[in-house]
Every structure is written in C-alpha cells, then in structure tokens.
Design an enzyme around this catalytic site. Structure first.
Site, PDB file in Angstrom:
ATOM      1  N   CYS A 133       1.586 -14.834   3.904  1.00  0.00           N
ATOM      2  CA  CYS A 133       0.638 -14.295   2.906  1.00  0.00           C
ATOM      3  C   CYS A 133       1.358 -13.808   1.654  1.00  0.00           C
ATOM      4  O   CYS A 133       0.911 -12.845   1.000  1.00  0.00           O
ATOM      5  CB  CYS A 133      -0.216 -13.165   3.483  1.00  0.00           C
ATOM      6  SG  CYS A 133      -1.365 -13.736   4.730  1.00  0.00           S
TER       7      CYS A 133
ATOM      8  N   HIS B   2       1.887  -8.823  -0.660  1.00  0.00           N
ATOM      9  CA  HIS B   2       1.029  -9.572   0.264  1.00  0.00           C
ATOM     10  C   HIS B   2      -0.252  -9.954  -0.498  1.00  0.00           C
ATOM     11  O   HIS B   2      -0.669  -9.231  -1.397  1.00  0.00           O
ATOM     12  CB  HIS B   2       0.700  -8.630   1.424  1.00  0.00           C
ATOM     13  CG  HIS B   2      -0.007  -9.239   2.574  1.00  0.00           C
ATOM     14  ND1 HIS B   2      -1.359  -9.459   2.580  1.00  0.00           N
ATOM     15  CD2 HIS B   2       0.441  -9.662   3.780  1.00  0.00           C
ATOM     16  CE1 HIS B   2      -1.713  -9.977   3.745  1.00  0.00           C
ATOM     17  NE2 HIS B   2      -0.639 -10.118   4.493  1.00  0.00           N
TER      18      HIS B   2
ATOM     19  N   LYS C  72      -0.897  -3.094  13.317  1.00  0.00           N
ATOM     20  CA  LYS C  72       0.564  -3.245  13.191  1.00  0.00           C
ATOM     21  C   LYS C  72       1.270  -1.985  13.687  1.00  0.00           C
ATOM     22  O   LYS C  72       2.476  -1.929  13.784  1.00  0.00           O
ATOM     23  CB  LYS C  72       0.948  -3.484  11.725  1.00  0.00           C
ATOM     24  CG  LYS C  72       0.393  -4.784  11.152  1.00  0.00           C
ATOM     25  CD  LYS C  72       0.871  -4.974   9.735  1.00  0.00           C
ATOM     26  CE  LYS C  72       0.057  -5.973   8.964  1.00  0.00           C
ATOM     27  NZ  LYS C  72       0.243  -7.350   9.391  1.00  0.00           N
TER      28      LYS C  72
ATOM     29  N   ASP D 195       1.086   0.412  -0.469  1.00  0.00           N
ATOM     30  CA  ASP D 195       0.682  -0.406   0.669  1.00  0.00           C
ATOM     31  C   ASP D 195       1.693  -0.142   1.790  1.00  0.00           C
ATOM     32  O   ASP D 195       2.820  -0.627   1.756  1.00  0.00           O
ATOM     33  CB  ASP D 195       0.687  -1.878   0.235  1.00  0.00           C
ATOM     34  CG  ASP D 195       0.435  -2.818   1.397  1.00  0.00           C
ATOM     35  OD1 ASP D 195       0.258  -2.335   2.528  1.00  0.00           O
ATOM     36  OD2 ASP D 195       0.429  -4.041   1.160  1.00  0.00           O
TER      37      ASP D 195
ATOM     38  N   GLN E 245       3.361  -2.209   6.418  1.00  0.00           N
ATOM     39  CA  GLN E 245       4.583  -2.439   7.206  1.00  0.00           C
ATOM     40  C   GLN E 245       5.371  -1.153   7.425  1.00  0.00           C
ATOM     41  O   GLN E 245       5.913  -0.929   8.506  1.00  0.00           O
ATOM     42  CB  GLN E 245       5.480  -3.485   6.526  1.00  0.00           C
ATOM     43  CG  GLN E 245       4.875  -4.883   6.443  1.00  0.00           C
ATOM     44  CD  GLN E 245       4.651  -5.529   7.810  1.00  0.00           C
ATOM     45  OE1 GLN E 245       5.265  -5.166   8.809  1.00  0.00           O
ATOM     46  NE2 GLN E 245       3.752  -6.500   7.857  1.00  0.00           N
TER      47      GLN E 245
HETATM   48  C1  LIG Z   1       2.572  -5.541   3.339  1.00  0.00           C
HETATM   49  C2  LIG Z   1       1.202  -5.901   3.852  1.00  0.00           C
HETATM   50  N1  LIG Z   1       0.129  -5.515   3.174  1.00  0.00           N
HETATM   51  C3  LIG Z   1      -1.114  -5.777   3.591  1.00  0.00           C
HETATM   52  C4  LIG Z   1      -1.319  -6.491   4.739  1.00  0.00           C
HETATM   53  C5  LIG Z   1      -2.723  -6.758   5.188  1.00  0.00           C
HETATM   54  O1  LIG Z   1      -2.955  -6.180   6.420  1.00  0.00           O
HETATM   55  P1  LIG Z   1      -4.350  -6.423   7.155  1.00  0.00           P
HETATM   56  O2  LIG Z   1      -4.486  -7.909   7.280  1.00  0.00           O
HETATM   57  O3  LIG Z   1      -4.199  -5.757   8.467  1.00  0.00           O
HETATM   58  O4  LIG Z   1      -5.384  -5.852   6.287  1.00  0.00           O
HETATM   59  C6  LIG Z   1      -0.238  -6.941   5.480  1.00  0.00           C
HETATM   60  C7  LIG Z   1      -0.427  -7.764   6.686  1.00  0.00           C
HETATM   61  O5  LIG Z   1       0.425  -8.511   7.090  1.00  0.00           O
HETATM   62  C8  LIG Z   1       1.066  -6.631   5.025  1.00  0.00           C
HETATM   63  O6  LIG Z   1       2.139  -7.017   5.710  1.00  0.00           O
END
Ligand SMILES: Cc1ncc(COP(=O)(O)O)c(C=O)c1O
Length: 404
Positions: A361, A119, A217, A191, A194
């Site tokens: 993203c 992402h 999420k 990370d 998800q």
């Molecule tokens: C795999 C992953 N990492 C990071 C993020 C970033 O999350 P946030 O926008 O809540 O910081 C997302 C958001 O869709 C994501 O799916």
C-alpha cells in the site's frame, strides 16, 4: 542469542500453526498481528456473557456492556497517555484519518504536507480533498524529514506522517514535524498504525493534535481502531457520520449532537472489538513498551546486518541510522524468474516463512524508487532471533540456487 520476550510465544495459539505439517515462522505482523490468549478469551467472554448495546440499554447486562466498553477506552487512553474523552473508537486507522480529512473542511487549493512513503490510507484521504505537498526522498527511499519547514506554505492546512512507515521501518522525527507545524499554528496528524506495536506512545509528550492506530496490528481484533485528538481540535471537526448514539436530542425542528467522543461514534460500535483492544493494550503495557522497543530494535539490527550480506539486495532506506530502525525491513532482491510476490510465496511454500510481497500500500514510494514491488519482513513481541536466522538462511539458499 538471548531473547527476553520469547516467553510470550506460548500466549499465541496461532504460532503453533503448521503448513504442510511443518511449523510456521510468522514474519508478517505489519500486515496484521496474531492475538494472544487473553484477547481471544476477552472477545469470547463478550459473546458468551453479553447481548447488549452500549450507551442505550436500561438493564443490568446493558450497564455491564457500557462499563466494559468505557473501560476499554480508559485502557487505550492510558496506553497513549491521553484522556478517555479524547479517544474515539473507529473501524481502523484508515477511518480515523478520513474523519480528520473530512472534518477539516479542506478546499482544492489547500495543501497537505506529508512524506512520499505514506501508506495509501494516509495519502488518498488528503489527495481527494486538497493538494499534496510531499517532502523529498533520498535515492534509497528515506524521506527527507528535515525539509518539512521548506515545504510548509501559506496554503498548508495540516501536516501528517507515519510515525513508523510500514515500508521503511524507520522511526520518524515526529517531534521535529510537530514543532514545525505548531510554529505556524498548524495541526499535525500522526499515523501510528505501525509504531503503536513497537515503541512507547505518549500523545502529551509528542504534543500531536491527532493520532490514529488500528487494533488488528496491535494484537487486538480487526474492525476496531482509534482516533486520538486534542479536545479542542476534535470539537472543531465537522461531522463525519450521523445516526444513533451520536445525537443527544432529535425533534422535527432540530437535533443536538453529543460531545466528543460519542459525537464521532455514530451507530452501534464494534463493542467486542473495543473491549478486546482494551485487553491487548493492557497486556502490552504489562510487558513494558520500552522493553518491546529494545527487542524490536535488536531484531531490526539483526535483519539489516544479515540482509546486507546477500548479494544484489536493495534495502529500503538503508542509509537511515540503525538506532531508529525497528524490526521491520523491506527489500528488493533480484532473483531471475521471480517477481517480489513470487519470492514471498516461495518463502511460504518452501520454508513456511510468512512475509509480505508487493507494494505494501505504498505505491508512490515504489514508483519513485522504480521497484516493481519489494519483500517485507516484519516482527512483533513474540519474534525470536532464531526466526530471523531462518529467513536469512532461506534467502541465502534461494540466491545460491537461482542467482548463479
Ligand atoms: C503506516 C500505516 N498506516 C495506515 C495503515 C492502514 O491501516 P488499516 O488498514 O488497519 O486502517 C496501515 C496498514 O498497513 C499502515 O501500515
């Protein structure tokens, strides 16, 4: 088909929403999740009964607020099998990654190993400060995780990957990456934005150095996230933000900062967000994360099997083993006259089925695959097999209508 978590649906007022007088099918939880009643009640309760900052006040209500906030930290620690002192409340997963990327003191010649499926939030904070070294990618968009050993060099300072990519929906072999990093004395950041909603997380068993997630999420409020770090790793990070709450002593000649976690929680935190997140993870634990994982994997299998029957579809990471797939599948479907965004919009406007369309993203992954976007279907605990049948039948109907 039997659905052991269907009973949870009644807990989500949002799922009773209609569009144009027809009930919605919500298949966009990878973007953000609806909130169960217990989280809504918790956040309402904070607003109704509390007006106090945390770690600052002297009166009874301030004590209660601090206790509720710290109790939420304990709940998150239980959810991750961490110690509460290793849990930093952030705004979101993105902020957690930025705290680490900023704190490591990276130089432009340093290298960060990651996957091309990351992402933006787990790519740009590193790219800004160091050289990115991605592992390879198979032609269908599956990161070649096994290459990690090959790409680590003397310049590598950290390796990082999504536990579950928000685009592939595949559980990554993070244990292998942790082993590869630790054999060279390097830290690993996972990370879990998800994965936290779909599979059990145990930072002790994973032995990761850092892990991030987002509350919104995870059935919790927006504007709250978590950075987990091993104490010794967190203690070495340079300061990210300074201000009230993170300082123990401040005079004109010097200041003394708090220990972790307060050291990284400058300013008034998202108190109601943290407390709401505490309720969300407690509720998820009460359902059982193993059971949630089994449900998610079964939705993922149903999705892939169903999507494979649609002519001209390209499922991202289709070659990945089915047993490592959760209920999140992304695909490119060529329908004459429709971009992938327009397809997603049509699913909403014609069928009240809410999915994602675009790049999610993950531009780098899409550029590598040559796709001008994809459609993503993503599930959560409340998703039923009937809902998957509905989206599959809508997609069949659309291709029958427009692809003749
Ligand atoms: C795999 C992953 N990492 C990071 C993020 C970033 O999350 P946030 O926008 O809540 O910081 C997302 C958001 O869709 C994501 O799916």
């Amino acid at each position: 088909m039997a659905d052991s978590l269907e009973f949870t649906r009644k807990e989500f007022p949002f799922l009773r929403r209609e569009i144009d007088g027809r009930p919605i099918v919500y298949l966009d939880s990878a973007s953000t999740s609806p909130k169960p009643q217990c989280v809504i009640d918790t956040v309402n309760g904070v607003y109704q009964h509390t007006a106090a900052n945390v770690h600052r006040g002297i009166h009874t209500v301030a004590d209660e607020a601090t206790e509720a906030y710290e109790n939420a930290r304990r709940e998150v620690a239980k959810f991750l099998n961490a110690s509460p002192s290793e849990i930093i409340f952030t705004r979101n997963a993105t902020e957690g990654i930025n705290i680490v990327a900023n704190g490591l003191g990276l130089m432009p010649d340093d290298e960060v190993v990651l996957t091309p499926a990351e992402h933006h939030s787990n790519y740009l904070p590193w790219r800004l400060r160091a050289r990115i070294v991605p592992v390879g990618l198979s032609t269908d968009g599956f990161p070649i995780y096994a290459d990690v050993q090959k790409v680590i060099s003397l310049h590598t300072k950290i390796i990082t990957l999504a536990h579950i990519s928000n685009t592939t929906g595949i559980i990554a072999p993070v244990e292998h990456w942790v082993e590869a990093a630790h054999s060279r004395g390097l830290p690993v950041l996972i990370d879990a934005a998800q994965s936290a909603s779909h599979i059990p997380l145990d930072v002790r068993a994973l032995d990761c150095d850092f892990l991030v997630l987002s509350g919104h999420k995870l059935l919790g409020p927006s504007g709250i996230g978590v950075l987990y770090g091993k104490r010794e790793r967190l203690a070495k990070l340079s300061l990210y933000q300074t201000g009230g709450g993170m300082v123990r002593y401040h005079s004109e000649d010097r200041f003394e900062v708090q220990d972790v976690p307060q050291r990284f929680e400058a300013g008034t935190p998202n108190i109601e967000g943290a407390i709401g997140l505490g309720t969300a993870v407690k509720w998820l634990r009460s359902l059982g994360m193993e059971r949630i994982m089994a449900h998610s994997k079964s939705l993922g299998r149903q999705l892939v099997h169903g999507l494979e029957t649609i002519p001209g579809i390209h499922i991202i990471a289709a070659s990945a083993p089915l047993e490592s797939r959760i209920g999140l599948v992304t695909f490119n479907l060529k329908v004459p006259g429709f971009s992938q965004d327009a397809l997603a919009r049509l699913l909403c406007d014609r069928y009240q089925i809410l999915v994602s369309g675009g790049f999610h993203c993950a531009h780098i992954l899409h550029h590598r695959l040559g796709f001008e976007g994809t459609v993503r279907i993503s599930t959560h605990v409340f998703t039923t097999h009937e809902e998957i049948d509905k989206v599959l039948s809508a997609l069949h109907e659309l291709t029958d209508t427009y692809c003749r």
